[in-house]
Design an enzyme around this catalytic site. Structure first.
Site, PDB file in Angstrom:
ATOM      1  N   GLU A 836       0.809  -1.218   0.000  1.00 33.17           N
ATOM      2  CA  GLU A 836       0.000   0.000   0.000  1.00 33.17           C
ATOM      3  C   GLU A 836       0.848   1.276   0.000  1.00 33.17           C
ATOM      4  OE1 GLU A 836      -4.023  -1.686   2.216  1.00 33.17           O
ATOM      5  OE2 GLU A 836      -2.579  -0.533   3.391  1.00 33.17           O
ATOM      6  N   GLU A 905      -7.070  -7.479  -0.963  1.00 33.85           N
ATOM      7  CA  GLU A 905      -7.693  -7.363   0.348  1.00 33.85           C
ATOM      8  C   GLU A 905      -9.160  -6.966   0.210  1.00 33.85           C
ATOM      9  OE1 GLU A 905      -3.789  -6.005   2.999  1.00 33.85           O
ATOM     10  OE2 GLU A 905      -5.702  -4.995   3.293  1.00 33.85           O
TER      11      GLU A 905
END
Length: 1386
Positions: A836, A905
């Site tokens: 991320e 995710e």
């Protein structure tokens, strides 16, 4: 269009997407909100975020923007006592209410930058300084109020006010204009940056005017000059893409096309050379960013209107050489070099000597734009018409004045009929109808016959009509259709602006020249036209009209006519428009969607209509039978309407490859890049595993969040649930607790876990990171790395990269040695580097992107033979796949057509923090999100988490993350299947796998059945057919007719038809029984009595050090413990009075602290999951003479994410005592003695192997409510095989161990009873973490998982508790976790 527009902006070197928020679009009716379709603000921002750009959110909510009523909803006009945009309480009330709603919406979606979102700045109000003086004494207080109100919303990002030079601190005043580098005086404080919120890329166009295009050279010149001369750090192009004023959204006389020749034109095509020239400018500026931001500035005059602006760091220099002369080039000498400066130009010099950009020299290729007819709608048999009737006055009631148009229509329509009668005493003679109007257009009818038209213009919007007519003798009816061409959008007292007819008179001619003033006569009104009222422009409403064939000539070129036809969607994917040159003035709809006002009869000075082509987005269309409806006010010939494609053609030579556009770029099959990694490959559709395309459904299970004895059962339950792969992070700080010392035993036995997955026949996705976030302590990075000199985490710093590469290689080589990669015959099919990082990359400045590219390159160099992924990494380079993390990823698009769509995710729940309520995500919504992802071409989907597990010991991050990491996952913390979530998703997986072959090999097409209903149909060459029928409506069931069958699709759901006929699964229909968890209390079976060890208050042994300062907690303990003692003493002088109200005031960076005065616990303070900092003020009892103060500071898990998170500190920063007679005692700089950790920790008294000479005291009944106490008891193993929890609701705060194993932190801290909890959860609509909460007023975590494998078979188990504040250990109990099924959901 949004993804493509954003992608092209990003390719053009744009960092930030700026948008207004359109109040009247979002709240068209008071209290009724619209955030769907074009007004889906959250979706738009998330698309920006998904592509790695920031957002500037101009909330306003007054925006002007050439938008209807300046963005304000018209209902606001009718609120009693209302005056817009001043210190008026009604206006402020509604403005604050709307702004708060928008801010809270952004917060809920976690879209502000401090929440991990893309919004870095917000705007309140807009260009108010232009009108502030008109409000006199009500102006300045309104400015201050607006700023204060905005700041009070605590967004965590700066607020700005554009064109507001009296913006109060800390709100930033910004500039709007054509050249802010020349016209703006700068920020109103030296502490504010220079922001240019609107650099106008050309000008909006109004009907009756010619288009003006701003030169690319001038745009680049002004941008470069602002950066150089004003130290500008933010330049926004208004507009970068202007788009289309669909419907009635434009302001007066504005064309439907808006800022068409911006870098991206109305249709979303690149406008050259502007786009590429600015892209080159952006690259040059970014190359110069380091000296611009950190260098020393100087300027130098080089002659008349020529100057140099120089920015210098130690070894880096950039210069901007400026020639502001409008005419003539200038030769100048700078630093012993000669340069030629063209008129009105800026040269940017790298290292102050090498030209890297010249604003006046355009090397980019120019484009011309044209249109080509695709379809001619000249088949008269397909056209029909109906007349708009003039209202009948029979039985109508009259009003004795001319009404204001907007006040009457409420801006719900452009049209208002004014109708009256008068008597004429003679017949046959001409009369003149004289009308004056402050609206825009008048169509005048006498006795239902058109007698004339009139209109204003962009300079004088009012209209005056003088029309001759012959009256009837006796009664005559005057019918005046007053037409607005947009509502006013700005100026002071907007709510007072009058629109509509002002004067209506009849003037006779010749001998009958009497003047009849009808202005104050009885008038009747009709709001709108009948066709609007009946919505005959829509597929449903069109059936209500009496349509007539258009074969007769007199059916054309007539006023007040509705026309309709149908046409098919043009072939291809390029933009197209309707050519309405043959029409006059009116509005047009396609499939009920209003494409805007047209007005081609109003001719510009060049003899051409201002706009003849009207954009129709492809998303408005279905493949065939599209309904086109026009309301023509004046008269036109619809048979000459054509459907035109928009094309651009290149001219000249460009020194870089232009961005591919739809018409010039095709990917040939033989050029499609397939990344080959032995037996794991991929292309833009899917992974290939052993040569076969695969859809992969994956589940996150983190090995250290459970125990090895649980691993086989967890993996088997996942497999039974339809899972193909197990995904896990690798936890660096668990594996390398000190430099070079590795640990891979017990819960951290990664190889053992991987082999259990392999032996179960599942694939594995290994997310090495090694930064992982994951609500794990310090984001998984070892704390010791922070103290390696020169280290900045996750940046282009060599120390961090060296250690990161060393650990990554260590893990890779371990997997290789065990032959676990698929390329070796193993089961690891994907590996991840970093995590991320794209969300924060730009925060790291020049160190960000190089680090990301290095990380990718380093990973690829490991030669693992399977693809690497980078999640949320929007600029992931070729050969590395960028992936999505979110609650919804159906709209995600990889950054290359050669990469598959992967969702790393999907959050089936959310984490918990101590003191907060517990979040729950309904299974219907999870299934909906997954189905939508595969419906839209997804190929790999992973649940994060499928089993969350437990943050044993001190592994929780946050701070304030609970010991439980249950995550409301399909398998709960204890390893039990959570129903109906697990079963519902299992059924979903089975349905998707039925569709796998056709999904992977078929062709897809999209069908729309309504604004929120659609289907994706996949068909393959073998005859396979798969359909996903989606209903995104959040409220209503919808019937979808597909292939002659009707399917009822519940709201917010997807029906999956593996054969395009039969519904195998609907995401909203849960058929699995619901399970309810019970914790069956089992009192501790004590085989040996209680023992206690009392921790000393303050320093035990010798101080670790003494310092006249309050030190940072984390830098001192280096996270070797949660605890750090701060101790000092002070004296109350003899005779000095001590108040009964003596107060101790502690300010702390976090996370918690217990305060002891003279050995007694006085109070505790702590932060929470939203804010670690806290202030503690507590009464204290002092005594004359010496007083001892001891603060036990505690961390509750370290920060685990965010830019530069390793620098976030903890511990007290200020300690004061008030209540002494003559002083407030500031102890912050006193002499403080420090002790790291607890004595019991130092002695390892929680370990079964600790020294036997400890001073344990034995009790039959241990003391209650005693702080700083260690408790030990020998207990029997609970019978049976059920999972075990430890009930700690009667304790305070501390840590627990069983047989030396760290159960974790306990803290039965209760949430507020006033928090918003729900007994049921509405699955419909987008989920967010606070949507469905339970446990208000209850402890966030009462039960603490104790794995069965930690108990001794012999039954003699040592339970050790360290209690910080006091509790009742006799009420501690074990509980067996059991489930039972209670219902069958329909």
């Amino acid at each position: 269009m949004w993804p493509s527009l954003i992608a092209k902006a990003k390719e053009g070197g744009i960092d930030v997407i700026q948008t207004y928020v359109f109040w009247n679009g979002h709240e068209p009716i008071q209290g009724q909100f619209n955030f769907e379709g074009r007004f889906d603000l959250v979706r738009f921002i998330k698309e920006v975020q998904a592509q790695g750009l920031y957002v500037s959110l101009r909330i306003g909510p007054f925006i002007e923007a050439e938008w209807q009523y300046g963005g304000l909803p018209f209902w606001l006009h009718d609120i009693p006592g209302m005056t817009f945009r001043c210190n008026n309480e009604p206006f402020k009330y509604y403005m604050e209410k709307f702004v708060t709603k928008i801010v809270n919406m952004m917060k809920t979606e976690r879209l502000f930058y401090p929440q991990g979102g893309p919004i870095i700045i917000s705007q309140i109000e807009n260009e108010y300084k232009n009108v502030e003086q008109a409000f006199h004494e009500l102006g300045p207080p309104y400015v201050r109020w607006a700023a204060s109100m905005a700041l009070g919303l605590k967004t965590g990002v700066p607020w700005m006010m554009c064109k507001q030079d009296d913006a109060p601190d800390p709100v930033i005043n910004a500039c709007n204009g054509l050249s802010c580098g020349e016209t703006w005086s700068g920020p109103n404080s030296p502490n504010k940056p220079s922001l240019w919120t609107e650099n106008w890329t050309n000008n909006f166009q109004k009907y009756g005017t010619e288009r003006k295009i701003r030169a690319a050279q001038d745009l680049a010149f002004t941008a470069a000059l602002f950066i150089a001369k004003k130290n500008g750090s933010y330049v926004n192009y208004y507009m970068y893409h202007g788009g289309t004023n669909f419907g009635r959204s434009a302001s007066p006389y504005l064309t439907t096309s808006y800022y068409d020749m911006a870098p991206l034109d109305e249709y979303g095509l690149v406008w050259q050379p502007t786009w590429a020239h600015l892209k080159q400018l952006h690259a040059a500026v970014k190359q110069s960013a380091q000296p611009l931001l950190y260098g020393t500035y100087s300027n130098l005059s080089l002659g008349n209107l020529t100057e140099a602006h120089v920015f210098q760091t130690g070894s880096n220099c950039v210069a901007f050489l400026v020639n502001a002369n409008l005419h003539g080039k200038v030769d100048i000498q700078f630093r012993n070099n000669k340069f030629e400066l063209l008129a009105r130009s800026v040269i940017i010099l790298s290292q102050c000597n090498k030209i890297i950009f010249n604003t006046a020299e355009v090397t980019a290729q120019s484009y011309t734009r044209s249109s080509k007819v695709l379809q001619s709608l000249n088949d008269a048999s397909k056209w029909s018409w109906t007349s708009e009737r003039i209202p009948d006055l029979k039985g109508a009631k009259f009003a004795n004045k001319l009404l204001d148009q907007l006040s009457t229509t409420k801006d719900a329509t452009d049209y208002l009929w004014y109708i009256t009668r008068y008597n004429s005493t003679s017949a046959g003679g001409n009369q003149v109808l004289h009308v004056e109007s402050d609206a825009h257009v008048i169509h005048a009818f006498v006795n239902n016959m058109l007698v004339g038209n009139a209109h204003g213009n962009d300079q004088d919007p009012s209209a005056t009509l003088d029309a001759k007519f012959v009256p009837n003798k006796g009664e005559n009816t005057i019918s005046l259709l007053s037409v607005m061409v947009g509502s006013p959008d700005g100026g002071a007292h907007l709510e007072r602006k009058y629109t509509g007819l002002r004067t209506v008179k009849i003037q006779g001619t010749g001998r009958n020249s009497n003047l009849i003033d009808l202005s104050n006569q009885a008038w009747v009104y009709q709001v709108g036209v009948y066709g609007e009222e009946n919505k005959i422009y829509s597929p449903e409403g069109s059936t209500k009209a009496n349509w007539i064939g258009i074969l007769l000539q007199n059916s054309r070129n007539q006023p007040l006519r509705w026309y309709k036809t149908t046409f098919d969607m043009p072939a291809g994917s390029g933009p197209f428009a309707l050519n309405l040159t043959s029409m006059g003035k009116g509005e047009a709809w396609v499939n009920g969607e209003n494409i805007g006002r047209y007005w081609v009869s109003l001719i510009a000075p060049n003899g051409q209509p201002s706009q003849s082509l009207y954009h129709v987005p492809r998303s408005f269309l279905k493949p065939s039978g599209n309904l086109l409806v026009l309301f023509e006010e004046e008269g036109g010939n619809p048979l000459e309407i054509t459907v035109n494609t928009i094309i651009t053609q290149q001219q000249g030579i460009m020194d870089e490859q232009p961005i591919p556009t739809y018409f010039s770029y095709q990917i040939e099959n033989d050029k499609k890049l397939s990344m080959i990694y032995n037996n794991v490959t991929y292309d833009g559709r899917s992974l290939f595993i052993s040569g076969h395309r695969r859809i992969i459904i994956s589940a996150s299970i983190h090995y250290p969040r459970s125990v090895p004895a649980m691993w086989p059962g967890l993996v088997e339950a996942a497999k039974e649930g339809g899972i193909d792969a197990i995904e896990t992070y690798v936890f660096w700080n668990g594996h390398e607790p000190s430099p070079g010392n590795y640990y891979f035993e017990d819960r951290f036995n990664l190889v053992k876990f991987a082999k259990i997955v392999r032996d179960a026949g599942l694939y594995m996705i290994l997310r090495i990171g090694p930064f992982v976030a994951a609500e794990w302590n310090f984001g998984g990075v070892p704390v010791w790395l922070h103290y390696v000199p020169g280290t900045t985490f996750r940046s282009n710093d060599e120390p961090f990269k060296n250690h990161m590469e060393r650990f990554t290689k260590y893990i890779v080589n371990m997997m290789k040695s065990e032959k676990l990669f698929a390329s070796q015959g193993g089961h690891i099919i994907l590996a991840q580097i970093e995590n991320e990082y794209g969300d924060i990359e730009k925060v790291y400045g020049d160190g960000g992107k190089p680090y990301a590219m290095w990380a990718a390159s380093m990973a690829l160099s490991q030669d693992i033979g399977v693809p690497w992924i980078m999640c949320q990494q929007y600029d992931a380079p070729d050969h590395v796949i960028n992936t999505c993390n979110s609650f919804y990823c159906d709209q995600f698009t990889p950054n290359s057509p050669n990469k598959p769509k992967i969702w790393t995710e999907n959050w089936p729940g959310w984490f918990q923090t101590f003191g907060a309520t517990n979040p729950h995500r309904p299974p219907e919504d999870i299934a909906f999100a997954v189905a939508r992802f595969f419906q839209k071409g997804g190929t790999v989907q992973n649940y994060y988490m499928y089993h969350g597990g437990t943050n044993f010991g001190r592994t929780a991050g946050g701070p304030f993350i609970t010991t439980s990491y249950d995550y409301d996952a399909p398998i709960d913390e204890y390893g039990l299947v959570r129903q109906p979530k697990w079963g519902h998703l299992k059924e979903l997986h089975e349905a998707i796998k039925q569709c796998e072959n056709t999904l992977l090999f078929g062709n897809s097409k999209l069908l729309t059945f309504g604004p929120l209903q659609e289907a994706n149909i996949y068909t393959d060459h073998s005859g396979g057919c798969v359909a996903f029928l989606a209903n995104m409506d959040e409220e209503k069931d919808k019937s979808i007719v597909f292939q002659n069958r009707t399917y009822n699709v519940p709201p917010w759901s997807v029906s999956i038809l593996p054969d395009c006929k039969n519904v195998a699964f609907n995401t909203a229909k849960v058929k699995t029984q619901t399970s309810v968890v019970e914790m069956i209390i089992e009192n501790l079976q004590i085989s040996e009595g209680w023992s206690i060890f009392e921790e000393k208050v303050g320093i035990w042994g010798k101080p670790d050090f003494v310092k006249n300062d309050l030190v940072d907690h984390i830098n001192t303990t280096k996270d070797s413990t949660d605890y750090l003692w701060y101790t000092t003493s002070f004296y109350v002088k003899g005779g000095e009075k001590i108040s009964n109200q003596s107060l101790l005031m502690v300010e702390s960076k976090g996370h918690a602290a217990h305060v002891f005065v003279n050995g007694k616990l006085q109070a505790s303070g702590y932060g929470n999951g939203s804010e670690s900092k806290f202030n503690l003020t507590t009464p204290v009892t002092l005594k004359p003479g010496r007083n001892d103060l001891a603060l036990l500071s505690m961390t509750v898990g370290l920060q685990n994410a965010g830019p530069f998170y390793e620098w976030v500190g903890a511990g007290p920063t200020s300690v004061k005592i008030s209540g002494l007679t003559s002083r407030t005692l500031d102890l912050s700089s006193h002499e403080w003695a420090y002790k790291i950790g607890l004595e019991g920790e130092h002695l390892s008294i929680f370990s079964p192997y600790q020294n036997g000479d400890l001073n344990w005291k034995t009790y039959s009944q241990p003391p209650n409510n005693q702080p700083l106490t260690w408790y030990k008891v020998i207990v029997d193993t609970p019978k049976g095989n059920d999972p075990i929890g430890l009930d700690m609701q009667h304790m305070g705060k501390g840590q627990a161990w069983l047989n030396g194993y760290p159960i974790g932190r306990y803290w039965p801290r209760a949430s507020s009873p006033n928090d918003k909890c729900t007994s049921t959860c509405n699955y419909r609509g987008k989920f967010f973490p606070d949507k469905c909460r339970t446990g208000c007023g209850e402890p966030t975590q009462r039960w603490y998982h104790v794995p069965r494998s930690w108990f001794h078979p012999t039954g003699k188990n040592t339970l050790v508790i360290f209690e910080e504040t006091g509790g009742d250990p006799t009420k501690i109990s074990f509980a067996k976790r059991q489930t039972k099924h209670i219902s069958l959901d329909s």
